[in-house]
Scaffold this motif. Structure first.
Motif, PDB file in Angstrom:
ATOM      1  N   LEU B  56       0.824  -1.210   0.000  1.00 48.28           N
ATOM      2  CA  LEU B  56       0.000   0.000   0.000  1.00 48.28           C
ATOM      3  C   LEU B  56       0.854   1.253   0.000  1.00 48.28           C
ATOM      4  O   LEU B  56       0.517   2.264  -0.604  1.00 48.28           O
ATOM      5  CB  LEU B  56      -0.886   0.039   1.248  1.00 48.28           C
ATOM      6  CG  LEU B  56      -2.162  -0.779   1.244  1.00 48.28           C
ATOM      7  CD1 LEU B  56      -2.803  -0.705   2.606  1.00 48.28           C
ATOM      8  CD2 LEU B  56      -3.110  -0.273   0.176  1.00 48.28           C
ATOM      9  N   ILE B 161       0.310   9.838  -0.952  1.00 48.21           N
ATOM     10  CA  ILE B 161      -0.509  10.167   0.205  1.00 48.21           C
ATOM     11  C   ILE B 161      -0.289  11.636   0.557  1.00 48.21           C
ATOM     12  O   ILE B 161       0.816  12.070   0.734  1.00 48.21           O
ATOM     13  CB  ILE B 161      -0.135   9.279   1.402  1.00 48.21           C
ATOM     14  CG1 ILE B 161      -0.537   7.849   1.087  1.00 48.21           C
ATOM     15  CG2 ILE B 161      -0.768   9.742   2.669  1.00 48.21           C
ATOM     16  CD1 ILE B 161      -0.040   6.836   2.094  1.00 48.21           C
ATOM     17  N   ASN B 163      -3.089  13.859   2.264  1.00 47.37           N
ATOM     18  CA  ASN B 163      -3.906  14.474   3.301  1.00 47.37           C
ATOM     19  C   ASN B 163      -4.043  13.556   4.496  1.00 47.37           C
ATOM     20  O   ASN B 163      -3.322  12.586   4.620  1.00 47.37           O
ATOM     21  CB  ASN B 163      -5.283  14.820   2.738  1.00 47.37           C
ATOM     22  CG  ASN B 163      -5.171  15.864   1.657  1.00 47.37           C
ATOM     23  OD1 ASN B 163      -4.476  16.850   1.843  1.00 47.37           O
ATOM     24  ND2 ASN B 163      -5.795  15.624   0.535  1.00 47.37           N
ATOM     25  N   VAL B 164      -5.003  13.853   5.330  1.00 46.71           N
ATOM     26  CA  VAL B 164      -5.126  13.067   6.559  1.00 46.71           C
ATOM     27  C   VAL B 164      -6.307  12.110   6.478  1.00 46.71           C
ATOM     28  O   VAL B 164      -7.418  12.497   6.150  1.00 46.71           O
ATOM     29  CB  VAL B 164      -5.292  14.002   7.770  1.00 46.71           C
ATOM     30  CG1 VAL B 164      -5.596  13.209   9.015  1.00 46.71           C
ATOM     31  CG2 VAL B 164      -4.043  14.828   7.954  1.00 46.71           C
ATOM     32  N   GLY B 165      -6.040  10.851   6.774  1.00 46.06           N
ATOM     33  CA  GLY B 165      -7.069   9.840   6.909  1.00 46.06           C
ATOM     34  C   GLY B 165      -8.061   9.829   5.759  1.00 46.06           C
ATOM     35  O   GLY B 165      -7.705   9.857   4.613  1.00 46.06           O
ATOM     36  N   ARG B 168      -8.836  12.009   2.289  1.00 48.93           N
ATOM     37  CA  ARG B 168      -8.326  11.792   0.941  1.00 48.93           C
ATOM     38  C   ARG B 168      -9.421  11.350  -0.015  1.00 48.93           C
ATOM     39  O   ARG B 168      -9.262  11.364  -1.210  1.00 48.93           O
ATOM     40  CB  ARG B 168      -7.215  10.743   0.956  1.00 48.93           C
ATOM     41  CG  ARG B 168      -5.946  11.247   1.534  1.00 48.93           C
ATOM     42  CD  ARG B 168      -4.890  10.205   1.451  1.00 48.93           C
ATOM     43  NE  ARG B 168      -5.226   9.024   2.240  1.00 48.93           N
ATOM     44  CZ  ARG B 168      -4.540   7.908   2.213  1.00 48.93           C
ATOM     45  NH1 ARG B 168      -3.530   7.790   1.408  1.00 48.93           N
ATOM     46  NH2 ARG B 168      -4.876   6.911   2.974  1.00 48.93           N
ATOM     47  N   ILE B 194      -5.820  -0.458  10.446  1.00 48.85           N
ATOM     48  CA  ILE B 194      -5.676  -0.301   9.000  1.00 48.85           C
ATOM     49  C   ILE B 194      -7.035  -0.111   8.324  1.00 48.85           C
ATOM     50  O   ILE B 194      -7.120   0.098   7.118  1.00 48.85           O
ATOM     51  CB  ILE B 194      -4.928  -1.504   8.396  1.00 48.85           C
ATOM     52  CG1 ILE B 194      -4.372  -1.148   7.022  1.00 48.85           C
ATOM     53  CG2 ILE B 194      -5.814  -2.731   8.313  1.00 48.85           C
ATOM     54  CD1 ILE B 194      -3.049  -1.666   6.728  1.00 48.85           C
ATOM     55  N   LYS B 196      -9.056   2.324   8.131  1.00 53.05           N
ATOM     56  CA  LYS B 196      -9.231   3.562   7.359  1.00 53.05           C
ATOM     57  C   LYS B 196      -8.646   3.421   5.954  1.00 53.05           C
ATOM     58  O   LYS B 196      -9.212   3.892   4.984  1.00 53.05           O
ATOM     59  CB  LYS B 196      -8.568   4.731   8.095  1.00 53.05           C
ATOM     60  CG  LYS B 196      -9.466   5.324   9.154  1.00 53.05           C
ATOM     61  CD  LYS B 196      -8.846   6.533   9.785  1.00 53.05           C
ATOM     62  CE  LYS B 196      -8.273   6.152  11.111  1.00 53.05           C
ATOM     63  NZ  LYS B 196      -7.752   7.259  11.872  1.00 53.05           N
ATOM     64  N   VAL B 197      -7.514   2.761   5.898  1.00 49.88           N
ATOM     65  CA  VAL B 197      -6.887   2.552   4.590  1.00 49.88           C
ATOM     66  C   VAL B 197      -7.764   1.640   3.730  1.00 49.88           C
ATOM     67  O   VAL B 197      -7.957   1.879   2.536  1.00 49.88           O
ATOM     68  CB  VAL B 197      -5.472   1.946   4.757  1.00 49.88           C
ATOM     69  CG1 VAL B 197      -4.832   1.685   3.407  1.00 49.88           C
ATOM     70  CG2 VAL B 197      -4.596   2.878   5.583  1.00 49.88           C
ATOM     71  N   TYR B 198      -8.336   0.628   4.353  1.00 50.13           N
ATOM     72  CA  TYR B 198      -9.221  -0.282   3.619  1.00 50.13           C
ATOM     73  C   TYR B 198     -10.447   0.477   3.081  1.00 50.13           C
ATOM     74  O   TYR B 198     -10.900   0.223   1.970  1.00 50.13           O
ATOM     75  CB  TYR B 198      -9.690  -1.424   4.528  1.00 50.13           C
ATOM     76  CG  TYR B 198      -8.677  -2.519   4.764  1.00 50.13           C
ATOM     77  CD1 TYR B 198      -7.388  -2.466   4.232  1.00 50.13           C
ATOM     78  CD2 TYR B 198      -9.003  -3.636   5.519  1.00 50.13           C
ATOM     79  CE1 TYR B 198      -6.472  -3.482   4.460  1.00 50.13           C
ATOM     80  CE2 TYR B 198      -8.093  -4.662   5.744  1.00 50.13           C
ATOM     81  CZ  TYR B 198      -6.820  -4.564   5.216  1.00 50.13           C
ATOM     82  OH  TYR B 198      -5.921  -5.576   5.442  1.00 50.13           O
ATOM     83  N   GLU B 200     -10.660   3.644   2.342  1.00 47.56           N
ATOM     84  CA  GLU B 200     -10.244   4.477   1.201  1.00 47.56           C
ATOM     85  C   GLU B 200     -10.109   3.642  -0.065  1.00 47.56           C
ATOM     86  O   GLU B 200     -10.546   4.049  -1.145  1.00 47.56           O
ATOM     87  CB  GLU B 200      -8.902   5.144   1.509  1.00 47.56           C
ATOM     88  CG  GLU B 200      -9.019   6.233   2.546  1.00 47.56           C
ATOM     89  CD  GLU B 200      -7.660   6.726   3.018  1.00 47.56           C
ATOM     90  OE1 GLU B 200      -7.652   7.592   3.890  1.00 47.56           O
ATOM     91  OE2 GLU B 200      -6.634   6.225   2.510  1.00 47.56           O
TER      92      GLU B 200
END
Lengths: 107, 243
Positions: B56, B161, B163-165, B168, B194, B196-198, B200
């Motif tokens: 990622l 990457i 911005n924040v969390g 984006r 993780i 939050k990444v998922y 996005e």
């Protein structure tokens, strides 16, 4: 170790992020999305910790990820996770040494 | 393949060598007696999860070195025709990482040629090889990969990457933004920080060219649910977001 400013001053450190093993974000220098970096670093560290535990290797202390354009070091100490981006990747060894010294001084 | 793995076993400090696919399926291993097939399969799964997350942030990763209190794991990507397999070396503290990195590079090149020149499917080819070598010490094939979707093709990279969390992700209205926050919070109960990444990633898959709106809530939840391996947990997650 938690002195992020001094970590970020190490030559060839492009950015530095301070987080914790739970994925919490505390601070970032020259990194726009420290929150995402901290959460991913914590996930990587915890997955590798699980692998190490199964293999009887003890606690994970540092992870170095090397690519063509950059390297990333994830250093762990006492629940604190410092993620450092290194550019160029060839400077990784020197940065790791400096990080070791920093951890030795600041715990 | 046996010879390739054995060449790494011959390095000072090396206790086991594994090859696994992106889903964490163990394709082959050699190692000291304690590193049996079951243990290596478990370890492969954990390592594959870590590499999913590494991917990622750094799509171009070549090696990952994890240093532990009592040893090291060095991972090397092996780009074959249709997939990226991973060669992993487990070692005690005496391993010379620089030396091992060179040896891994050589072994990865040989493994790549073996995978590309072998059977039509890399795992099938390795499976045959592993089965043929089963009489030898420590090479094996294990159960099929789990159903976790890979994050490897996410397109996210460290440098992108900005911005924040979840900020984006663009949203159509405040309610849609709040829903994404709820999704991340609920998902975090099952996959950890993780989540939050998922979320996005899922938004990018479900609505690649437009801001996220509540009209896409159901496909988003279904996409996210696929990240949860346990069926009961998956159902609980879907139920919590259906309210």
């Amino acid at each position: 170790m938690a002195d992020l400013a001094s970590t970020a001053r190490i030559p060839n450190v492009a950015s530095a992020v301070l987080g914790d093993l739970a994925g919490g974000f505390h601070d970032a220098i020259r990194e726009g999305d420290g929150e995402a970096v901290a959460s991913v670093a914590a996930f990587v560290a915890s997955s590798l910790a699980r692998a190490g535990e199964e293999l009887g290797l003890g606690a994970v202390r540092r992870v170095a990820i090397v690519g063509e354009q950059r390297a990333v070091v994830v250093a762990l100490s006492g629940g604190v996770v410092v993620t450092v981006r290194v550019e160029p990747p060839g400077a990784l060894g020197a940065v790791e040494k400096a990080l070791d010294a920093s951890i030795g001084r600041g715990g | 393949m046996d010879a390739i793995l054995q060449s790494l076993m011959d390095l000072s400090g090396v206790t086991a060598v594994l090859v696994f696919d992106p889903g964490g399926q163990l394709l082959g291993h050699r190692g000291h007696a304690v590193y049996d097939e079951g243990l290596c399969a478990q370890v492969s799964g954990a390592l594959a999860k870590a590499l999913d997350a590494v991917q990622l942030q750094q799509e171009d990763w070549e090696t990952v070195t994890a240093q532990y209190a009592d040893g090291k794991i060095v991972l090397r990507r092996v780009l074959a025709t249709d997939r990226t397999n991973v060669l992993a070396v487990v070692a005690d503290g005496t391993l010379n990482v620089s030396f091992a990195t060179v040896a891994l590079r050589v072994a990865a090149g040989k493994l790549k040629r073996l995978l590309e020149g072998g059977a039509s499917s890399s795992s099938a080819g390795l499976g045959s090889s592993a089965a043929a070598a089963r009489s030898g010490p420590g090479t094996s094939q294990t159960s099929p990969a789990d159903s976790r979707p890979t994050l490897a093709a996410s397109g996210l990279s460290w440098s992108k990457i900005s911005n924040v969390g979840l900020s984006r992700v663009s949203v159509a209205d405040p309610a849609s933004g709040a829903f994404l926050g709820r999704c991340a919070k609920e998902l975090a109960q099952y996959v950890g920080p993780i989540a939050k990444v998922y979320v996005e990633e899922a938004v990018r898959r479900v609505v690649p060219d437009a801001p996220f709106a509540m009209a896409q809530a159901r496909p988003l939840v279904e996409d996210l649910a696929a990240q949860i391996e346990d069926a009961d947990d998956r159902a609980a997650f879907q139920k919590s977001l259906a309210k």
